[in-house]
Design a protein around this motif. Structure first.
Motif, PDB file in Angstrom:
ATOM      1  N   VAL A 172      42.427  46.547   9.925  1.00 58.97           N
ATOM      2  CA  VAL A 172      41.909  46.814  11.264  1.00 58.97           C
ATOM      3  C   VAL A 172      41.359  48.221  11.280  1.00 58.97           C
ATOM      4  O   VAL A 172      42.076  49.185  11.037  1.00 58.97           O
ATOM      5  CB  VAL A 172      43.019  46.656  12.325  1.00 58.97           C
ATOM      6  CG1 VAL A 172      42.455  46.946  13.712  1.00 58.97           C
ATOM      7  CG2 VAL A 172      43.599  45.252  12.263  1.00 58.97           C
ATOM      8  N   SER A 173      40.068  48.338  11.514  1.00 60.89           N
ATOM      9  CA  SER A 173      39.420  49.651  11.495  1.00 60.89           C
ATOM     10  C   SER A 173      39.550  50.313  12.851  1.00 60.89           C
ATOM     11  O   SER A 173      39.216  49.737  13.884  1.00 60.89           O
ATOM     12  CB  SER A 173      37.933  49.494  11.136  1.00 60.89           C
ATOM     13  OG  SER A 173      37.301  50.737  11.177  1.00 60.89           O
ATOM     14  N   ASN A 174      40.050  51.552  12.817  1.00 63.10           N
ATOM     15  CA  ASN A 174      40.185  52.336  14.046  1.00 63.10           C
ATOM     16  C   ASN A 174      39.226  53.504  14.077  1.00 63.10           C
ATOM     17  O   ASN A 174      39.375  54.420  14.878  1.00 63.10           O
ATOM     18  CB  ASN A 174      41.625  52.858  14.170  1.00 63.10           C
ATOM     19  CG  ASN A 174      42.628  51.724  14.321  1.00 63.10           C
ATOM     20  OD1 ASN A 174      42.336  50.738  14.991  1.00 63.10           O
ATOM     21  ND2 ASN A 174      43.791  51.865  13.693  1.00 63.10           N
ATOM     22  N   LYS A 175      38.227  53.466  13.178  1.00 66.80           N
ATOM     23  CA  LYS A 175      37.326  54.606  13.084  1.00 66.80           C
ATOM     24  C   LYS A 175      36.382  54.659  14.270  1.00 66.80           C
ATOM     25  O   LYS A 175      36.047  55.727  14.750  1.00 66.80           O
ATOM     26  CB  LYS A 175      36.534  54.540  11.770  1.00 66.80           C
ATOM     27  CG  LYS A 175      37.408  54.724  10.533  1.00 66.80           C
ATOM     28  CD  LYS A 175      36.568  54.711   9.274  1.00 66.80           C
ATOM     29  CE  LYS A 175      37.428  54.925   8.038  1.00 66.80           C
ATOM     30  NZ  LYS A 175      36.628  54.913   6.802  1.00 66.80           N
ATOM     31  N   ILE A 176      35.913  53.486  14.745  1.00 64.58           N
ATOM     32  CA  ILE A 176      34.966  53.464  15.848  1.00 64.58           C
ATOM     33  C   ILE A 176      35.732  53.253  17.146  1.00 64.58           C
ATOM     34  O   ILE A 176      36.284  52.184  17.388  1.00 64.58           O
ATOM     35  CB  ILE A 176      33.919  52.360  15.665  1.00 64.58           C
ATOM     36  CG1 ILE A 176      33.170  52.576  14.354  1.00 64.58           C
ATOM     37  CG2 ILE A 176      32.957  52.304  16.837  1.00 64.58           C
ATOM     38  CD1 ILE A 176      32.142  51.513  14.066  1.00 64.58           C
ATOM     39  N   PRO A 177      35.826  54.240  17.989  1.00 62.79           N
ATOM     40  CA  PRO A 177      36.569  54.074  19.231  1.00 62.79           C
ATOM     41  C   PRO A 177      35.850  53.116  20.167  1.00 62.79           C
ATOM     42  O   PRO A 177      34.638  53.108  20.269  1.00 62.79           O
ATOM     43  CB  PRO A 177      36.599  55.504  19.798  1.00 62.79           C
ATOM     44  CG  PRO A 177      35.421  56.178  19.203  1.00 62.79           C
ATOM     45  CD  PRO A 177      35.218  55.556  17.857  1.00 62.79           C
ATOM     46  N   ALA A 234      30.512  58.963  16.789  1.00 66.82           N
ATOM     47  CA  ALA A 234      30.162  60.235  17.422  1.00 66.82           C
ATOM     48  C   ALA A 234      29.587  60.017  18.814  1.00 66.82           C
ATOM     49  O   ALA A 234      29.885  60.764  19.750  1.00 66.82           O
ATOM     50  CB  ALA A 234      29.161  60.987  16.540  1.00 66.82           C
ATOM     51  N   ILE A 235      28.746  58.974  18.981  1.00 71.62           N
ATOM     52  CA  ILE A 235      28.176  58.701  20.293  1.00 71.62           C
ATOM     53  C   ILE A 235      29.264  58.344  21.282  1.00 71.62           C
ATOM     54  O   ILE A 235      29.263  58.795  22.440  1.00 71.62           O
ATOM     55  CB  ILE A 235      27.135  57.570  20.187  1.00 71.62           C
ATOM     56  CG1 ILE A 235      25.961  58.028  19.324  1.00 71.62           C
ATOM     57  CG2 ILE A 235      26.636  57.149  21.564  1.00 71.62           C
ATOM     58  CD1 ILE A 235      24.930  56.954  19.082  1.00 71.62           C
ATOM     59  N   ALA A 236      30.241  57.541  20.848  1.00 68.20           N
ATOM     60  CA  ALA A 236      31.345  57.178  21.735  1.00 68.20           C
ATOM     61  C   ALA A 236      32.154  58.403  22.140  1.00 68.20           C
ATOM     62  O   ALA A 236      32.586  58.524  23.295  1.00 68.20           O
ATOM     63  CB  ALA A 236      32.243  56.152  21.050  1.00 68.20           C
ATOM     64  N   LYS A 237      32.333  59.333  21.201  1.00 68.69           N
ATOM     65  CA  LYS A 237      33.085  60.539  21.528  1.00 68.69           C
ATOM     66  C   LYS A 237      32.314  61.433  22.490  1.00 68.69           C
ATOM     67  O   LYS A 237      32.891  62.075  23.369  1.00 68.69           O
ATOM     68  CB  LYS A 237      33.400  61.309  20.234  1.00 68.69           C
ATOM     69  CG  LYS A 237      34.446  62.394  20.436  1.00 68.69           C
ATOM     70  CD  LYS A 237      34.955  62.908  19.108  1.00 68.69           C
ATOM     71  CE  LYS A 237      36.080  63.912  19.303  1.00 68.69           C
ATOM     72  NZ  LYS A 237      36.624  64.396  18.029  1.00 68.69           N
ATOM     73  N   VAL A 238      30.987  61.469  22.341  1.00 68.84           N
ATOM     74  CA  VAL A 238      30.161  62.233  23.279  1.00 68.84           C
ATOM     75  C   VAL A 238      30.263  61.642  24.677  1.00 68.84           C
ATOM     76  O   VAL A 238      30.398  62.362  25.674  1.00 68.84           O
ATOM     77  CB  VAL A 238      28.700  62.271  22.803  1.00 68.84           C
ATOM     78  CG1 VAL A 238      27.784  62.777  23.891  1.00 68.84           C
ATOM     79  CG2 VAL A 238      28.578  63.150  21.578  1.00 68.84           C
TER      80      VAL A 238
END
Length: 505
Positions: A172-177, A234-238
């Protein structure tokens, strides 16, 4: 070759009865060509290398490949096919052995190969008269040896199941929020759909700022960043920082109004302030300055004249060198508003990351009130990570205007916190009080000099506090607290609002 392809394509688009005629004509022409090849070969001088084919023969080989396709062979009778197949086999054998009389037995309908193009390829390899010893005489080039080695490795990796197969992954990838439903609703409401770009305002290393209008005839500005489509994390974090920022309604903060996507760019819309910045006054923009004399700072380089102007203008002193600086009471007036805006951001765990006078805007023509803008919330984009490496001289040249405001932990540990904003705030105050950016040297503007500045800050050297300007003890103490090397010892923006230098204002 283009004519052959177009002819083949045209033949496949015709109706059934016309297609049969086209196939018969194509094979008839192919038979004529094969007879011509045998006749031409017999009159051609044999080359020193028997495997070499003349250049005039190559287009015919390509033509035969097209004729052998099922687009033609499916629509001809067995008699015509056998004639063509026998003719072609005799020609191939004749090319390999011109001195041998090759006879070929006709094919029966039951033995007729339907996929002739593969038979044509295989026959040439079977009839090759060169044995293995003769093949060894031809050495492979380095490129051919590398390609041969790559193919061998790929075959082995495919055999081992390392490549060429899709394997299900249970990780399960948690890298992309993931973006919450609440945030999706906010983005839907805050998306700017209809806007009209007016003129260019500024162009930076990573962003370009434009003036624009939105319905109903409201003037805004937007910053345009180029993004990478695969940088979803990065876009999700922005967006995590941008959406809360849009809900802030502080009087001393630039209001962010919306967001838009345009091709490979992301646009952030914000309130437009048309009355300039503090940096424009300090750098000596003529339309924003009034000339004054500072009795405390009389020197050969600071010779000014005094004029009676508005109350705020009395705190602005212009020098003959072209720059200006502020009186202490005016710095106090602006600082209180800056800390109020900064504490509002820090309460919501938003770091500004770019506190400078170029990002402090005047609300109106009186220059009494200011707004802090240009929050750097795009620091996690891949293209912004160029700044993380401060060992590149070219990178230093691109950001040397802002590098002097970096806190020590930003340089040594690549870590930025709310306490890093406090260090930058102290540098901004020094710029207001002296008219000079900290560490700046008018006679030296090279990247090598700013490389030294980075090392000074990393080694614990603080910006020079202008103690020779008859500053109050409260002002000096305020700067000393901002310039503490240990970020944990620096006061917060809320604590600085209670500092005597701010309270006495």
């Amino acid at each position: 070759m283009d004519i052959i392809r177009e002819t083949s394509y045209y033949a496949t688009q015709l109706e059934m009865n016309t297609l049969e005629n086209q196939a018969e004509r194509q094979l008839s022409f192919a038979n004529t060509w094969l007879k011509f090849v045998r006749k031409k070969k017999s009159t051609t001088i044999i080359s020193k290398y028997p495997t070499t084919l003349p250049m005039w023969l190559l287009p015919g080989i390509h033509f035969l490949r097209y004729v052998c396709s099922l687009h033609f062979t499916n629509y001809i009778n067995d008699e015509l096919f056998n004639t063509f197949y026998e003719n072609m086999q005799q020609t191939i054998n004749y090319l390999h052995n011109p001195n041998v009389n090759n006879e070929y037995k006709p094919l029966t309908p039951n033995t007729r190969p339907r996929k002739l193009s593969r038979s044509f390829q295989m026959s040439s390899s079977r009839k090759n008269p060169y044995n293995k010893l003769q093949k060894k005489k031809f050495k492979l080039t380095k490129i051919e040896e590398l390609e041969r080695m790559d193919r061998k490795i790929d075959r082995q990796r495919f055999k081992d199941g390392l490549i060429g197969k899709i394997k299900p992954s249970n990780e399960v990838s948690n890298k992309i929020p993931s973006i919450s439903k609440r945030m999706e609703q906010d983005l839907a409401c805050l998306k700017i759909r209809n806007f009209h770009k007016l003129n260019l305002l500024s162009r930076g290393q990573f962003a370009t700022t434009y003036k624009c209008t939105v319905e109903p005839n409201e003037v805004l500005c937007y910053k345009q960043y180029k993004i990478q489509h695969n940088d979803a994390a990065a876009i999700a974090k922005v967006l995590e920082q941008l959406v809360p920022l849009m809900h802030i309604g502080h009087e001393n903060l630039i209001k962010y109004r919306g967001i838009a996507l345009e091709h490979d760019h992301i646009l952030f819309f914000m309130e437009y302030c048309s009355h300039g910045t503090i940096a424009q006054i300090l750098f000596g923009t003529p339309s924003l300055l009034s000339s004054h004399v500072d009795i405390r700072r009389q020197s050969n380089s600071l010779v000014c004249s005094l004029n009676d102007t508005a109350s705020v203008d009395k705190g602005i002193i212009q020098t003959t060198a072209g720059f200006a600086f502020f009186e202490e009471f005016l710095v106090q007036h602006y600082l209180k508003q800056l800390l109020s805006a900064l504490s509002c951001l820090h309460e919501k765990e938003i770091i500004h990351r770019d506190i400078r006078n170029v990002n402090i805007f005047f609300k109106d023509a009186t220059k009494q009130s200011i707004k802090l803008g240009d929050v750097n919330f795009v620091y996690d984009f891949k293209f912004m990570k160029k700044q993380s490496s401060l060992l590149d001289m070219e990178a230093i040249a691109n950001i040397r205007e802002s590098i002097v405001f970096y806190a020590p932990e930003t340089i040594t540990q690549n870590e930025t916190t709310t306490k890093s904003d406090i260090w930058s705030l102290g540098c901004t105050l020094v710029h207001m009080l002296t008219g000079r950016i900290p560490w700046s040297n008018p006679s030296i503007a090279s990247s090598a000099y700013y490389w030294k500045v980075i090392n000074w800050v990393a080694n614990g050297i603080q910006p020079t506090i202008p103690t020779d300007l008859s500053l109050s003890n409260e002002c000096i103490n305020f700067l000393e607290q901002c310039f503490r090397n240990d970020p944990s010892l620096r006061p917060s923006s809320q604590e600085l609002l209670q500092h005597p230098f701010i309270k006495e204002n």
